[in-house]
Design an enzyme around this catalytic site. Sequence first.
Site, mmCIF file in Angstrom:
data_model
loop_
_atom_site.group_PDB
_atom_site.id
_atom_site.type_symbol
_atom_site.label_atom_id
_atom_site.label_comp_id
_atom_site.label_asym_id
_atom_site.label_seq_id
_atom_site.Cartn_x
_atom_site.Cartn_y
_atom_site.Cartn_z
ATOM 1 C CD GLU A 154 55.705 78.582 30.975
ATOM 2 O OE1 GLU A 154 55.250 79.734 30.894
ATOM 3 O OE2 GLU A 154 55.381 77.915 32.008
ATOM 4 C CB CYS A 266 52.765 78.003 37.273
ATOM 5 S SG CYS A 266 52.529 77.732 35.525
ATOM 6 C CE LYS A 269 53.493 71.865 36.917
ATOM 7 N NZ LYS A 269 54.773 72.092 36.597
#
Length: 446
Positions: A154, A266, A269
Amino acid sequence: MRITIFGTGYVGLVTGACLAETGNHVVCVDIDADRVAQLSRGDVPIYEPGLDALVTGNVNAGRLTFTTDAEAAVAHGRLQFIAVGTPSDESGAADLQYVRQVADTIGRYMTEYRLVITKSTVPVGTADEVRATIRAALDARDVSPEFDVASNPEFLKEGAAIEDFMKPDRVVIGVDNERAADHLRALYAPYNRSRDRCMVMDIRSAELTKYAANIMLAAKVSMMNELAQISDRVGADIERVRTAIGADHRIGYHFIYPGCGFGGSCFPKDVRALGSTSKQHGYEPALLDAIEGVNMRQKRVLFERLQAHFGDLAGRTIGVWGLAFKPNTDDMREAPSRTLMEALWEAGASVRAFDPEATGEARRIYGDRADLALCDSALDAARDVDALVVVTEWHIFRSPDFDELKTLMAQPVIVDGRNIYEPDYLRREGFTYYGIGRAAGNPAPV
């Protein structure tokens, strides 16, 4: 098409609602019975513009359902999406335990062909692990229905996820055979009317593409923050530098805004996870380590500005505008606001904070504490504070009534963590102003 999505977090919920909106029959499965009941009522537990209406509309239309029944969910969809969390473990690597659990569940219950698609952000090679896990579960049952595994990462921005899904820049499809590719091309056909946005490639390249995209963007942010630090030291204005370099079409204006560091689920990480993968394969990723190092240092800059101005912060009250890591979300994961507030509390200061959407999340994280007042308005958060810090660039913070603000504050000191105000204007209005990389008037960094 009949679709199953494991996981009702941010990615799973947005994906499920958007796929249902184009006429598919989607079942989202989660182990959290309370969350499933909440979603079945059309009550969305996260803030994302437009998501409430999309979920409610498709639940009412019967195209979107939620369940805890994994066996029924596996039986429902020919396409099985894995959209569960992959948090960082202690080493910084992505923790794949939930991905493995879903793969095992699919293998335990499938009775006919299934295409299993990793939508979660996962390290390169995860598809092989998913395939092996499913195969082991099938072997334990002594059955052998056919299945394929694919990667379909995604690229959703929090705050604009619906638009990103419905009008994607690209749809990355990682497969190892045409059957899987055909299924995914058919699924995404409604989003390809004007042009084909599907980019079909091998699975490992698709898995790496997700990390590569986020790390390129994170690198731009950290590079601008590094330049902002230099600007403060040499007497330059980073905003003038930014507008000049952004005019170069090779650089552009996207993601070159200096600030108080990036957060969210996002960028931090993914930088750590790809770094861990690189080291596992014998490569020391110096630039990835530097991106994270610059970002962690930048998150301290707001506290350092306050410390340089006041010296001892014990007994001070600081106003904070913005708790979410970015506008149009209530997500506080690794948000700069958390670094700031926790440093202030350690120094003996109190915080008055306001955010249009993230107040509930802040209360969930920190609970009730005497040194944190979660306020109902921006002006209330500024009442009797020794300084006001802008952490998140919500639109409602862009044009406050500065005259009223100055009368409310104990001292007219503004630390602008997103450079949304003009320094000269605020100084003329009687404020002491500190920006990021704005040089003039900033105290020497400590």
